[in-house]
Design a protein around this motif. Structure first.
Motif, PDB file in Angstrom:
ATOM      1  N   SER A 149      -2.135  -9.670   6.813  1.00 24.87           N
ATOM      2  CA  SER A 149      -3.496  -9.688   7.341  1.00 24.87           C
ATOM      3  C   SER A 149      -3.814  -8.336   7.966  1.00 24.87           C
ATOM      4  CB  SER A 149      -3.659 -10.807   8.369  1.00 24.87           C
ATOM      5  OG  SER A 149      -2.910 -10.487   9.515  1.00 24.87           O
ATOM      6  N   LEU A 150      -5.057  -7.915   7.804  1.00 27.02           N
ATOM      7  CA  LEU A 150      -5.453  -6.599   8.298  1.00 27.02           C
ATOM      8  C   LEU A 150      -6.586  -6.743   9.303  1.00 27.02           C
ATOM      9  CD1 LEU A 150      -5.368  -3.437   7.987  1.00 27.02           C
ATOM     10  CD2 LEU A 150      -7.124  -3.719   6.247  1.00 27.02           C
ATOM     11  N   ALA A 151      -6.362  -6.230  10.524  1.00 32.99           N
ATOM     12  CA  ALA A 151      -7.435  -6.220  11.516  1.00 32.99           C
ATOM     13  C   ALA A 151      -7.901  -4.773  11.678  1.00 32.99           C
ATOM     14  CB  ALA A 151      -6.920  -6.760  12.841  1.00 32.99           C
ATOM     15  N   MET A 152      -9.212  -4.576  11.699  1.00 30.10           N
ATOM     16  CA  MET A 152      -9.723  -3.202  11.779  1.00 30.10           C
ATOM     17  C   MET A 152     -10.783  -3.064  12.842  1.00 30.10           C
ATOM     18  SD  MET A 152     -10.492  -1.938   7.975  1.00 30.10           S
ATOM     19  CE  MET A 152     -11.266  -3.424   7.433  1.00 30.10           C
ATOM     20  N   GLU A 153     -10.772  -1.915  13.489  1.00 28.31           N
ATOM     21  CA  GLU A 153     -11.880  -1.589  14.366  1.00 28.31           C
ATOM     22  C   GLU A 153     -12.142  -0.108  14.194  1.00 28.31           C
ATOM     23  OE1 GLU A 153     -11.360  -3.512  18.258  1.00 28.31           O
ATOM     24  OE2 GLU A 153     -12.847  -2.011  18.914  1.00 28.31           O
ATOM     25  N   MET A 154     -13.316   0.222  13.719  1.00 29.00           N
ATOM     26  CA  MET A 154     -13.573   1.623  13.398  1.00 29.00           C
ATOM     27  C   MET A 154     -14.902   2.092  13.925  1.00 29.00           C
ATOM     28  SD  MET A 154     -12.463   2.389   9.576  1.00 29.00           S
ATOM     29  CE  MET A 154     -11.229   1.431   8.764  1.00 29.00           C
ATOM     30  N   ASP A 155     -14.890   3.253  14.578  1.00 30.44           N
ATOM     31  CA  ASP A 155     -16.146   3.892  14.963  1.00 30.44           C
ATOM     32  C   ASP A 155     -16.640   4.711  13.774  1.00 30.44           C
ATOM     33  OD1 ASP A 155     -15.990   2.921  17.490  1.00 30.44           O
ATOM     34  OD2 ASP A 155     -15.126   4.743  18.374  1.00 30.44           O
ATOM     35  N   GLU A 156     -17.950   4.915  13.730  1.00 27.34           N
ATOM     36  CA  GLU A 156     -18.472   5.835  12.717  1.00 27.34           C
ATOM     37  C   GLU A 156     -18.206   7.253  13.183  1.00 27.34           C
ATOM     38  OE1 GLU A 156     -22.559   5.504  11.418  1.00 27.34           O
ATOM     39  OE2 GLU A 156     -22.226   3.339  11.214  1.00 27.34           O
ATOM     40  N   ILE A 157     -17.536   8.043  12.337  1.00 33.71           N
ATOM     41  CA  ILE A 157     -17.184   9.392  12.791  1.00 33.71           C
ATOM     42  C   ILE A 157     -17.483  10.450  11.736  1.00 33.71           C
ATOM     43  CG2 ILE A 157     -15.302  10.891  13.576  1.00 33.71           C
ATOM     44  CD1 ILE A 157     -13.902   8.417  14.674  1.00 33.71           C
ATOM     45  N   GLU A 158     -18.289  11.431  12.119  1.00 35.31           N
ATOM     46  CA  GLU A 158     -18.458  12.625  11.297  1.00 35.31           C
ATOM     47  C   GLU A 158     -17.431  13.629  11.784  1.00 35.31           C
ATOM     48  OE1 GLU A 158     -20.606  13.458   8.719  1.00 35.31           O
ATOM     49  OE2 GLU A 158     -21.024  11.300   8.723  1.00 35.31           O
ATOM     50  N   PHE A 159     -16.577  14.094  10.877  1.00 34.79           N
ATOM     51  CA  PHE A 159     -15.467  14.934  11.318  1.00 34.79           C
ATOM     52  C   PHE A 159     -15.406  16.219  10.501  1.00 34.79           C
ATOM     53  CE2 PHE A 159     -10.912  16.091  11.371  1.00 34.79           C
ATOM     54  CZ  PHE A 159     -10.725  16.151  12.741  1.00 34.79           C
ATOM     55  N   SER A 160     -14.994  17.324  11.164  1.00 34.73           N
ATOM     56  CA  SER A 160     -14.803  18.579  10.444  1.00 34.73           C
ATOM     57  C   SER A 160     -13.331  18.809  10.204  1.00 34.73           C
ATOM     58  CB  SER A 160     -15.338  19.758  11.264  1.00 34.73           C
ATOM     59  OG  SER A 160     -16.701  19.824  11.125  1.00 34.73           O
ATOM     60  N   GLY A 161     -12.941  18.852   8.947  1.00 37.47           N
ATOM     61  CA  GLY A 161     -11.537  19.059   8.618  1.00 37.47           C
ATOM     62  C   GLY A 161     -11.375  19.171   7.119  1.00 37.47           C
ATOM     63  N   LEU A 190      -9.777   3.196  14.662  1.00 37.83           N
ATOM     64  CA  LEU A 190     -10.263   4.575  14.571  1.00 37.83           C
ATOM     65  C   LEU A 190     -11.297   4.739  15.675  1.00 37.83           C
ATOM     66  CD1 LEU A 190     -10.186   7.188  12.775  1.00 37.83           C
ATOM     67  CD2 LEU A 190     -12.207   6.276  11.633  1.00 37.83           C
ATOM     68  N   ILE A 191     -10.955   5.568  16.665  1.00 35.68           N
ATOM     69  CA  ILE A 191     -11.814   5.660  17.847  1.00 35.68           C
ATOM     70  C   ILE A 191     -12.307   7.080  18.064  1.00 35.68           C
ATOM     71  CG2 ILE A 191     -11.875   5.331  20.364  1.00 35.68           C
ATOM     72  CD1 ILE A 191      -9.384   3.371  19.766  1.00 35.68           C
ATOM     73  N   ASP A 192     -13.600   7.172  18.400  1.00 35.33           N
ATOM     74  CA  ASP A 192     -14.204   8.459  18.704  1.00 35.33           C
ATOM     75  C   ASP A 192     -14.313   8.567  20.219  1.00 35.33           C
ATOM     76  OD1 ASP A 192     -15.763  10.641  19.012  1.00 35.33           O
ATOM     77  OD2 ASP A 192     -17.370   9.982  17.683  1.00 35.33           O
ATOM     78  N   ASP A 193     -13.505   9.454  20.849  1.00 36.43           N
ATOM     79  CA  ASP A 193     -13.613   9.531  22.314  1.00 36.43           C
ATOM     80  C   ASP A 193     -14.281  10.838  22.754  1.00 36.43           C
ATOM     81  OD1 ASP A 193     -11.742  11.526  22.428  1.00 36.43           O
ATOM     82  OD2 ASP A 193     -10.387  10.524  23.811  1.00 36.43           O
ATOM     83  N   GLU A 194     -15.269  11.276  22.033  1.00 43.72           N
ATOM     84  CA  GLU A 194     -16.029  12.507  22.287  1.00 43.72           C
ATOM     85  C   GLU A 194     -15.243  13.767  21.942  1.00 43.72           C
ATOM     86  OE1 GLU A 194     -19.272  12.358  22.960  1.00 43.72           O
ATOM     87  OE2 GLU A 194     -19.120  10.178  23.050  1.00 43.72           O
ATOM     88  N   GLU A 195     -14.082  13.980  22.608  1.00 46.92           N
ATOM     89  CA  GLU A 195     -13.335  15.202  22.338  1.00 46.92           C
ATOM     90  C   GLU A 195     -12.395  15.058  21.154  1.00 46.92           C
ATOM     91  OE1 GLU A 195     -11.302  16.549  25.820  1.00 46.92           O
ATOM     92  OE2 GLU A 195     -13.206  16.540  26.927  1.00 46.92           O
TER      93      GLU A 195
END
Ligand code: ADP
Length: 255
Positions: free
Chosen positions: A132-144, A174-179
């Motif tokens: 079973s897969l549990a997911m929690e994801m923020d929407e993230i625009e990333f430079s890489g 997947l968490i976006d914590d500003e920095e």
């Protein structure tokens, strides 16, 4: 002509020079040792599938062979060829990481979208193993670098799937914590004994564990993860308990 040895205990410039020469020589011979070890590991990893392919191909030459045996031998040849192919791909990727001259040519892209796509590709395995897969994801625009980062998620997810037995659980955050961007993958798999954790990201390192021995692998996946994460000035950590499960945490600074 100078033909003596430099005295590293001297406290003047000559002593300093001698010390830095000694340091350079040590570094060079360490690099040389690592290179030799790498070549020997690679050769060894190519040798065993090649021997299997050769052996089973020889057996297939026997025209009297029953159909089922024939199919079984062909399957071994097929899976050994796949092993060689994935080994070659990983080695090429590591070489391209080693040869990278400028640090990065970052592109802006959607990180959660990339991750979802990789999870989608592994759906069949999740279903097959009833994990079973549990997911929690923020929407993230990333430079890489999207191509390299894809390998990070891909390797961590396929490890979690490989080392977790039927009916287990995987959790992805997947968490976006500003920095920073924080990626966390937790599984309820075999776990990794404490004494192996230090060397886990080394090239070709595999845990010599009776339970994982029969699981196919090259020992290159995590060294690719480590190198790509470093390239993005990030950090990767692992926490694990044998028989309970493993968590990998990747932190990537937003450029
Ligand atoms: P491999 O191709 O052997 O999977 P990796 O570099 O990806 O190589 O991983 C190195 C070793 O770390 C593996 O052989 C395995 O023993 C251990 N490992 C990696 N991920 C996990 C996990 N999620 N659970 C348990 N063990 C793991």
């Amino acid at each position: 002509k100078f033909s003596g040895t430099l005295d590293i205990s001297r406290r003047d410039e000559i002593g300093q020079l001698a010390k830095s020469f000694q340091h350079m020589t040590e570094r060079l011979s360490e690099n040389d040792r690592i290179r030799k070890e790498f070549i020997s590991d690679v050769s060894h990893d190519f040798q065993s599938p090649l021997l299997n392919i050769k052996g089973y191909a020889n057996l297939l030459m026997d025209s009297e062979l029953p159909e089922t045996e024939r199919n079984n031998y062909a399957k071994v040849i097929q899976s050994e060829t796949e092993r060689l192919s994935s080994l070659t791909k990983q080695l090429l990727l590591l070489t391209s990481l080693d040869q990278l001259e400028s640090p990065l040519d970052p592109k802006r892209f959607n990180l959660d979208g990339q991750l979802m796509e990789i999870i989608r590709r592994h759906r069949w395995l999740l279903e097959e193993k009833q994990i079973s897969l549990a997911m929690e994801m923020d929407e993230i625009e990333f430079s890489g670098d999207p191509a390299f980062l894809e390998k990070v998620w891909e390797n961590l997810l396929s490890n979690a799937l490989k080392y977790t037995s039927t009916g287990g659980e995987i959790e992805i955050n997947l968490i976006d914590d500003e920095e920073n961007v924080l990626f966390k993958i937790r599984d309820t798999g075999v776990g990794i004994p404490e004494e192996h954790l230090k060397r886990l990201f080394d090239r070709f390192y595999r845990v010599d564990h009776s339970r994982t021995q029969e699981i196919e692998g090259t020992g290159l996946g995590l060294s690719i993860v480590h190198q790509v994460v470093k390239l993005h000035r990030g950090n990767v950590e692992v926490e694990s308990q044998e028989g309970v499960g493993t968590v990998f945490i990747v932190v990537l600074p937003k450029l």
